[in-house]
Structure formats: structure tokens, C-alpha cells
Design an enzyme around this catalytic site. Structure first.
Site, short mmCIF file in Angstrom:
data_model
loop_
_atom_site.label_atom_id
_atom_site.label_comp_id
_atom_site.label_asym_id
_atom_site.label_seq_id
_atom_site.Cartn_x
_atom_site.Cartn_y
_atom_site.Cartn_z
N ASP A 31 69.11 9.13 -11.53
CA ASP A 31 68.50 8.05 -10.75
C ASP A 31 66.99 8.23 -10.82
O ASP A 31 66.46 9.23 -10.32
CB ASP A 31 69.01 8.22 -9.30
CG ASP A 31 68.83 6.99 -8.45
OD1 ASP A 31 67.89 6.24 -8.69
OD2 ASP A 31 69.64 6.82 -7.50
N ASP A 41 65.75 2.70 -9.89
CA ASP A 41 65.57 2.27 -8.51
C ASP A 41 64.65 1.04 -8.41
O ASP A 41 63.62 0.99 -9.10
CB ASP A 41 64.92 3.45 -7.76
CG ASP A 41 64.88 3.25 -6.26
OD1 ASP A 41 65.95 3.16 -5.65
OD2 ASP A 41 63.77 3.21 -5.70
N HIS A 87 74.90 4.35 -1.19
CA HIS A 87 74.27 5.16 -0.13
C HIS A 87 73.35 4.33 0.77
O HIS A 87 72.79 4.87 1.71
CB HIS A 87 73.48 6.27 -0.80
CG HIS A 87 72.38 5.71 -1.67
ND1 HIS A 87 72.64 5.02 -2.84
CD2 HIS A 87 71.04 5.67 -1.50
CE1 HIS A 87 71.51 4.61 -3.36
NE2 HIS A 87 70.52 4.97 -2.58
N ASP A 88 73.13 3.06 0.44
CA ASP A 88 72.25 2.21 1.27
C ASP A 88 73.04 1.23 2.12
O ASP A 88 72.43 0.44 2.87
CB ASP A 88 71.32 1.38 0.38
CG ASP A 88 70.28 2.22 -0.32
OD1 ASP A 88 69.90 3.26 0.23
OD2 ASP A 88 69.86 1.83 -1.42
N GLU A 139 68.46 -1.48 -10.36
CA GLU A 139 68.68 -1.98 -9.00
C GLU A 139 67.69 -3.12 -8.77
O GLU A 139 66.48 -2.91 -8.87
CB GLU A 139 68.45 -0.87 -7.98
CG GLU A 139 68.84 -1.33 -6.58
CD GLU A 139 68.19 -0.52 -5.47
OE1 GLU A 139 68.79 -0.43 -4.40
OE2 GLU A 139 67.08 0.00 -5.67
C1 NOJ Z 1 66.60 1.95 -3.16
C2 NOJ Z 1 67.33 3.22 -2.88
O1 NOJ Z 1 68.69 3.03 -3.17
C3 NOJ Z 1 67.08 3.54 -1.43
O2 NOJ Z 1 67.89 4.58 -0.96
C4 NOJ Z 1 65.61 3.84 -1.27
O3 NOJ Z 1 65.32 4.03 0.10
C5 NOJ Z 1 64.74 2.69 -1.80
N1 NOJ Z 1 65.20 2.20 -3.06
C6 NOJ Z 1 63.32 3.13 -1.98
O4 NOJ Z 1 63.22 3.98 -3.09
#
Ligand code: NOJ
Length: 550
Positions: free
Chosen positions: A96, A197, A322-323, A248
Site C-alpha cells: 500500500d 492510496d 479498514h476505512d 483508491e
Molecule cells: C485512505 C486510507 O485508506 C485511509 O485509511 C487514510 O486515512 C487516508 N487514505 C489518508 O491516507
């Protein structure tokens, strides 16, 4: 390695997966120790969230050194061992990378702060307005202004995320080259893929101005030079190799996602986008609760599937990461009486679609949100910021916690439940995150010993994708549109038709099966349905796939 149509990717949040060195935090040797388990699901690639040196303000998404391992997670030798042990099991490691921002503790930012002009241009430093306020009204995605003032100066730096995550200036060729060097470093370590990311926010506008209509995101989302940068990234790094890349993409749209992921564009293999995970936001706001709008969910799935296929793009298929609070308990019931039905319904809904499915650790055993009711059980910076914002906005403690327990990212970050023991088999010491009581009835040890478990349903789905061309490449035709809580589609190729029906309700609903499916074979069912009849009465959270071959 790179057959993205037949593969399923497993996501490991290393901090919460398995702790081998008894510090309450999961680690890289913990991933290696569990490779046989992951392989037993039929997985081809493992995405691991950031493990680089970091002050850990945003759990590693605030990187202070791109080419090393944080001692919290292990050593470079541990990482090399993970890559090689995964390869022995025919699995690749996808790392990642966070290329939009660095930690403010990164050497580049520290040199910039010290006044080194070469590094100052690595970031966005801008003068404040004449009254000393921030250069623009843009908001950080974690709450508050997107600009942080430097002490004793009318000068600010841009941070779209936490104040300790400074945005990198991609306009600067030296920044881009430095980041490409990072990608090369990891390619030589033998990684098989990259998850990139918030990649679609790297291109900022030439001029910074107030957003009179919103929080600023319309100026930098899928920004002016984004496709140019991604083509350059591709050509300068992973392009010539057979690596798997997924970007992402925050608040994006289908036109851009087609360009990001159509192989002719030479940018990325596939994209994560999030529209389907906002159908329970109120007026687009994450920190305001609303019921799930199923009609919208269905429309989003269908339109993205069709338009991405028409444009030659490729989707990452996912409910969880995870978000996100886990989808179980969010889109479907998390009551124990429906546990198997609801978890398998979610799985089948996306695993039969066109794209590459992702399974977030614990999803394959039906882990649920712990919904902790005290703020001191939460660790996530976004959660804590929004707890404070909600309190300042006048919400009572109870109202605040009602929102936090539904929306916090920590819902999915609690330790993996390996067994029902005190620390859920995750660690032998008190973990960084609290353990959920649900470990008593939801855990790996139970799941793998019961062939009727959610785990075996996932295994079957993953296997079917490998075997059936119609899942990998078939066309996609939505069905039963009039039934709000039924998501149904037909996948079709020259020889095969696969009809799938997924019911997001508890009250019985009746559907008519098309005549030519009466003789079809039941490929997969989460109820005890044995045969097909013209009228089908769907059971609560039923999922059904039937197949006809010429
Ligand atoms: C997306 C990530 O998945 C998340 O966990 C993170 O807080 C933000 N990007 C900032 O990097």
C-alpha cells in the site's frame, strides 16, 4: 500472476491481524504465520496496509520513510520472508503506497520546514490572507481546515487529511521522480502489486481559490493533470512488469474510472470507488445517520457494472476495508439468527459481478461491528476529530456516541478473531484495540471446522470465479428492477447464462423465474433450496445463483 478477472484479493490490516512479538500490535511475521489460512480460502494476492516507519497518527498512512519497515511491524528481513513464503504458496504481496502525502516527520518535510528551497517545493506552502486566515476555505477530510499555519509566520501548508499528513506537490518533477524511485525500491523486493492510496487527489489546480460551493474537493478530485501523472507513473515504474495495481479513488466518477483502468490507457489495472458505501449517509454527510437507500444502492451497482464494461474499465469489488464499518449490520442484519444468510448474501452479491473481489480480513467468517459505546475505546484519528466536532456542534454524549458507534473506522480495525480465547487468539497480551465479545461465536477456529460455515461459502465463490468464464467475462444484465430490495443480474457468454438473485429483506417476497431457467442447475444457495419452480418465494436474506449451459 496477473489474471485480474479470475483472482480474489485478501486484505490484511497488519496491526490487527496477528501479533507474534507480544506487544499487542499485529506484525509482518503474523501475516507470514497465517499464510496457510489465507491460501486455504483460494486467495491469489494479499494487500497489506502500510507498515513503513511512521508516527502512526493515521495508522501508517502518515509515512516518514518510504523504504523501510516500522519496528512496530518487524524488519525488512521479515518482509522479504513474507514475500518469499507467499510466493511458495502461489500468492503475491500487494503493498500500500501513499503517494499523495507524507508525514510531517518525513525528512523531506523537515528539510522544507528548515528552509531548504529544494524541499519546500515538494509541498504546498502558501501565504495566508492579509488578515492571517488560511489561503482558501478548503476543508480537511478529517475535519477542520485543510491548511495548517506555521508558527510565527503568515504561512500555511496544505493537508487534505490529518495536519501531520502534508500534501506532496506533484507539479514538481523531482517529487514525482522521488516517488517513482520508491515504487522501484519495492519492485526490487519482489512485490506483486500496489494499492495506491487516494490516488485521484494528487493533481491540484494551478491556482488555489475558495470553493464557494463546497469543501474544495471539486478542484482537486480527478484533478487537471491526473491522467498525465498516472500515465507517467505507469511508464516510469510498473508498466513493463506484470504487477497488479489498484487505485483508491475518492469521490470520483465513472468516466474517469474507465480511463484509470482501461488497459489501453496504460494507467492502472483497477479502481476502488465508494459511491455504494454512501447510500446510508444523510445528504452526502458521513457523520449524519440515515437508513440504507436500497434503490440507490441497486442503481449504483447496475450502472457502474454496465458502464465500466462498456468503457473497458475494471472494478475492484468490495464491501469492507479498514476505512468502513463492516457491511454486516450496516446493509443487512447482524443478528445471530441471520448471521450465515446475511454474510453470504453480501458475499454473493459482489462475487458474481464483473471485476476483482476483495475480502477484508474477518469478512470470511462474518465478523461484525463491535459498536463500542465509550469514546475511550476508539483509537482512530478521524473518529476522535469527529467526536470533538459533534460535541462542539452541541450533540449530547449519547447522540454523539450513537453516530460514532455506527460510523467509526475502528469498527473494522479491531483484532481478527482467531478463536474464542481471552484475546481472541490475536495476541497473548492486551491488544492495541479492544476485543469484541462476538469472538465467542464468530471466530476462525469454529468456521474452518464447520463445512456449512460462511468461510466455506467464500471458498466456493472464490473457486467458482477461477472456474467459470461467465463470471470473469460475461456480460451483465440487471433483472427484477421493480423489487426494491432485490439485487439481481444475469451474467452471460456464448454458452452460459448465470442468473443471480440477492434479497436484502426479511419479509417473504415472490419472484417469477424466467421459463428457460426452470431446468437450470442451482449453482449456489444460502438457503436449503433444492429445486427451481416458476414462482420463487425468497427467504430472509436469500441468495441464489442458477446456471444454464448450452
Ligand atoms: C485512505 C486510507 O485508506 C485511509 O485509511 C487514510 O486515512 C487516508 N487514505 C489518508 O491516507
Amino acid at each position: 500472476m496477473k489474471d485480474i478477472a479470475s483472482m480474489t484479493i485478501y486484505q490484511v490490516y497488519p496491526r490487527s491481524f496477528y501479533d507474534t512479538n507480544k506487544d499487542g500490535v499485529g506484525d509482518i511475521p503474523g501475516v507470514t504465520a497465517k499464510l496457510d489460512y489465507i491460501q486455504s480460502l483460494g486467495i491469489q494476492m494479499i494487500w497489506i496496509n502500510p507498515f513503513y516507519p511512521s508516527p502512526q497518527n493515521d495508522n501508517g498512512y502518515d509515512i516518514s520513510n518510504y523504504t523501510a519497515i516500522d519496528p512496530l511491524f518487524g524488519t525488512m528481513a521479515d518482509f522479504e520472508e513474507l514475500v518469499s513464503e507467499a510466493k511458495k504458496r502461489q500468492m503475491g504481496i500487494m503493498i500500500d503506497l501513499v503517494l499523495n502525502h507524507t508525514s510531517t516527520e518525513h525528512e523531506w518535510f523537515q528539510k522544507a520546514l528548515a528552509g531548504d528551497p529544494y524541499y519546500r517545493d515538494f509541498y504546498y506552502f502558501r501565504e495566508g490572507r492579509s488578515d492571517g486566515s488560511a489561503p482558501t476555505n478548503w476543508e480537511s477530510k478529517f475535519g477542520g481546515s485543510a491548511w495548517e499555519k506555521l508558527p510565527n509566520k503568515n504561512e500555511y501548508y496544505l493537508h487534505l487529511y490529518d495536519v501531520t499528513q502534508a500534501d506532496l506537490n506533484w507539479e514538481n518533477r523531482n517529487v514525482r521522480q522521488a516517488l517513482y524511485d520508491v515504487v522501484h525500491f519495492w519492485m526490487t523486493k519482489g512485490v506483486s502489486g500496489f494499492r495506491l492510496d487516494v490516488l485521484n487527489v494528487i493533481s491540484k489546480p494551478a491556482r488555489f481559490e475558495d470553493d464557494l460551493l463546497g469543501d474544495g474537493k471539486r478542484f482537486y478530485t480527478d484533478g487537471p493533470k491526473i491522467h498525465h501523472y498516472l500515465k507517467e507513473l505507469h511508464a516510469s515504474t510498473f508498466g513493463p512488469l506484470s504487477l497488479v495495481t489498484v487505485g483508491e479513488m475518492s469521490s470520483t466518477n465513472v468516466e474517469n474510472c474507465i480511463r484509470y483502468s482501461n488497459p489501453n490507457e496504460k494507467e492502472l489495472n483497477m479502481v476502488f470507488h465508494f459511491h455504494h458505501l454512501k447510500v446510508d449517509y444523510k445528504d452526502g454527510k458521513k457523520w449524519q445517520l440515515d437508513r440504507v437507500r436500497f434503490a440507490e444502492l441497486k442503481e449504483l451497482f447496475h450502472s457502474w457494472q454496465i458502464e465500466m464494461a462498456d468503457g473497458g474499465g475494471w472494478d475492484a469489488l468490495f464491501w469492507n476495508n479498514h476505512d468502513q464499518p463492516r457491511a454486516l449490520g450496516r446493509f443487512v442484519s447482524d443478528k445471530s439468527e441471520y448471521h450465515y444468510q446475511a454474510a453470504t448474501l453480501l458475499a454473493a452479491t459482489i462475487h458474481f459481478m464483473r471485476g476483482t473481489p476483495y475480502v477484508y480480513m474477518g469478512e470470511e467468517i462474518g465478523m461484525i461491528n463491535p459498536k463500542f459505546t465509550e469514546i475511550d475505546k476508539y483509537r482512530d484519528i478521524e473518529t476522535i476529530n469527529h467526536y470533538n466536532i459533534l460535541q462542539n456542534d452541541g450533540f449530547t454524549e449519547q447522540e454523539t456516541m450513537n453516530i460514532i458507534k455506527e460510523r467509526s473506522r475502528d469498527n473494522s480495525r479491531i483484532p481478527m478473531q482467531w478463536d474464542s480465547s481471552h484475546y481472541a487468539g490475536f495476541s497473548s497480551v492486551e491488544p492495541f484495540y479492544p476485543i469484541s465479545d462476538s469472538k465467542k461465536w464468530i471466530n476462525v477456529a469454529e468456521s474452518v471446522t464447520n463445512e456449512q460455515s460462511i468461510f466455506y461459502f467464500y471458498k466456493k465463490l472464490i473457486q467458482l470465479r477461477k472456474e467459470l468464464d461467465v463470471i470473469q467475462k460475461g456480460s451483465y444484465i440487471p433483472l427484477y428492477l421493480e423489487q426494491e430490495r432485490v439485487i439481481s443480474y444475469l451474467r452471460k457468454n456464448d454458452t452460459t447464462e448465470l442468473l443471480t438473485i440477492h434479497y436484502y429483506g426479511e419479509e417473504p417476497v415472490q419472484l417469477q423465474l424466467p421459463d428457460h431457467f426452470l431446468e437450470a442447475e442451482i449453482l449456489l444457495s444460502n438457503s436449503d433450496r433444492q429445486e427451481l419452480t416458476k414462482q420463487i418465494k425468497l427467504k430472509p436474506y436469500e441468495t441464489l445463483a442458477v446456471i444454464r449451459q448450452d
